[in-house]
Design an enzyme around this catalytic site. Structure first.
Site, short mmCIF file in Angstrom:
data_model
loop_
_atom_site.label_atom_id
_atom_site.label_comp_id
_atom_site.label_asym_id
_atom_site.label_seq_id
_atom_site.Cartn_x
_atom_site.Cartn_y
_atom_site.Cartn_z
N MET A 30 8.64 -2.08 2.26
CA MET A 30 9.53 -2.70 3.81
C MET A 30 9.18 -3.27 4.75
O MET A 30 8.55 -3.26 6.35
CB MET A 30 9.90 -1.04 4.41
CG MET A 30 10.86 -0.45 3.42
SD MET A 30 12.66 -0.04 4.20
CE MET A 30 11.86 1.39 4.80
N GLU A 35 -3.55 -0.65 3.42
CA GLU A 35 -4.59 -0.34 2.15
C GLU A 35 -2.95 -0.02 0.47
O GLU A 35 -3.31 0.09 -0.33
CB GLU A 35 -4.97 0.39 1.90
CG GLU A 35 -6.05 -0.32 3.16
CD GLU A 35 -6.36 -0.02 4.62
OE1 GLU A 35 -5.01 0.21 4.75
OE2 GLU A 35 -6.72 0.31 5.18
N HIS A 37 -0.61 -0.56 0.38
CA HIS A 37 0.23 -1.53 -0.22
C HIS A 37 -0.49 -2.63 -0.92
O HIS A 37 0.41 -3.41 -2.42
CB HIS A 37 1.20 -2.49 0.61
CG HIS A 37 2.54 -1.65 1.62
ND1 HIS A 37 2.40 -1.37 2.36
CD2 HIS A 37 3.73 -1.31 1.30
CE1 HIS A 37 2.94 -0.77 3.14
NE2 HIS A 37 4.22 -0.25 2.41
N MET A 148 3.50 6.29 -6.27
CA MET A 148 3.12 7.71 -6.01
C MET A 148 3.73 8.46 -4.63
O MET A 148 3.61 10.33 -4.52
CB MET A 148 2.88 7.98 -7.11
CG MET A 148 2.41 7.76 -8.50
SD MET A 148 2.56 8.48 -9.36
CE MET A 148 0.95 8.72 -9.50
N SER A 186 3.14 3.85 6.47
CA SER A 186 4.27 2.90 7.47
C SER A 186 4.65 3.83 8.80
O SER A 186 4.51 3.83 9.70
CB SER A 186 5.03 2.03 7.30
OG SER A 186 4.44 1.30 6.08
P1 AMP Z 1 6.92 1.13 1.99
O1 AMP Z 1 6.72 0.46 2.37
O2 AMP Z 1 6.60 2.37 2.94
O3 AMP Z 1 8.79 0.94 1.81
O4 AMP Z 1 6.30 1.18 0.83
C1 AMP Z 1 6.42 0.09 -0.30
C2 AMP Z 1 5.94 0.68 -1.82
O5 AMP Z 1 4.44 1.41 -0.81
C3 AMP Z 1 6.31 2.22 -2.59
O6 AMP Z 1 6.41 1.77 -3.67
C4 AMP Z 1 5.53 3.46 -1.64
O7 AMP Z 1 5.38 4.30 -2.80
C5 AMP Z 1 3.70 2.73 -1.63
N1 AMP Z 1 3.16 2.99 -1.10
C6 AMP Z 1 3.10 2.89 0.75
N2 AMP Z 1 2.40 3.05 1.04
C7 AMP Z 1 1.51 4.21 -0.15
C8 AMP Z 1 -0.27 4.53 -0.37
N3 AMP Z 1 -0.87 5.12 0.28
N4 AMP Z 1 -0.60 4.67 -1.61
C9 AMP Z 1 -0.01 4.01 -2.27
N5 AMP Z 1 1.71 3.94 -2.71
C10 AMP Z 1 2.02 3.46 -1.38
#
Ligand code: AMP
Length: 264
Positions: A30, A35, A37, A148, A186
């Site tokens: 999103m 880091e 991502h 995860m 985020s």
């Molecule tokens: P988001 O943009 O928050 O929807 O996250 C996109 C993808 O990145 C999802 O699969 C999250 O689980 C992964 N993600 C976000 N933050 C982390 C993190 N700190 N460590 C590992 N994966 C992450």
């Protein structure tokens, strides 16, 4: 690196890669990239011929409009991060292109979507899964990368892909943390300095629990974690559950691998 804003264009480009025999990796996000991502992108770069990062703030997974509007949007910085990580395509579809006004189809993963975070945010996972299914169909992904950090989300998507016979392989990626132990997110942007500090307790408490598991029984570990969580300043515990790593059922004496899921 190419930026694609149109769904049909994305499908056309991806299909050409399929025809060339390229393996495609998709990292759905999103935006507001960090880091965490980047680690997913790096994993895809290692595994796949082509890496697509999608950036789409999904209105369907927000319960309140206000939260959707408040979500951090940092597209220029995101594009730079993608470039630095040697992404091949950044896919940034518009809401109108993603969802026609007459959109009527939703994907649900029964039971798994109703526990933990699903109890507190009805239709949250339905919104996520529906968009992920669409992104898989737009990107022709051979592999999809999921952190995860959002363990329930990863499990739900894994189950959906299996139940619906998707050829996309779901790749789990380890949690990337701040030095303090706090998982990078985020949504941490919403936290005040004090709240950020208080949140650092969560990973510390869980780390202590992972040691206790070796010598204490599940109920003891759960109660001791709950006691500690309740003492976090300004915290309100939504849930703290020890679950089977494989299917998110309640863990028992014979469960071989567990996950401790908490929300505060
Ligand atoms: P988001 O943009 O928050 O929807 O996250 C996109 C993808 O990145 C999802 O699969 C999250 O689980 C992964 N993600 C976000 N933050 C982390 C993190 N700190 N460590 C590992 N994966 C992450």
């Amino acid at each position: 690196m190419r930026i694609i804003k149109n769904v049909l264009q994305m499908q056309k480009v991806a299909l050409n890669h399929v025809k060339n025999g390229d393996k495609i990796g998709l990292v759905p996000t999103m935006g507001a990239l960090h880091e965490g991502h980047s680690s997913l992108i790096a994993k895809s770069k290692k595994n796949d011929d082509i890496t697509i990062v999608s950036i789409f703030v999904n209105p369907m997974q927000f319960v309140v409009d206000e939260d959707y509007l408040k979500y951090p949007r940092t597209i220029e910085k995101d594009v730079e991060i993608c470039r630095k990580n040697h992404t091949d395509y950044v896919f940034v579809p518009t809401v109108n292109d993603m969802f026609s006004v007459n959109h009527k189809t939703f994907v649900e993963v029964k039971t798994l979507q109703d526990i933990l975070c699903g109890k507190f945010r009805p239709s949250y996972f339905r919104g996520i899964v529906t968009v992920v299914v669409k992104l898989f169909n737009m990107s022709y992904a051979d592999r999809g990368y999921f952190g995860m950090k959002d363990f329930q989300q990863f499990k739900i998507i894994e189950k959906m892909a299996k139940d619906l016979n998707f050829r996309t392989k779901i790749i789990p990626c380890p949690i990337v943390r701040e030095r303090s132990g706090l998982a990078i997110s985020s949504e941490n942007y919403y936290l005040s300095i004090e709240e950020n500090k208080a949140s650092e307790n969560i990973s510390r408490i869980l780390k202590e629990a992972s040691k206790d598991f070796k010598v204490k029984d599940l109920n003891f570990v759960k109660e001791s974690v709950l006691d500690k969580l309740k003492k976090i300043p300004d915290g309100k515990v939504d849930y703290a559950e020890i679950l089977d790593f494989n299917d998110l059922s309640f863990a028992g004496k014979n469960t071989r691998k567990v996950v401790f899921a908490v929300a505060i």
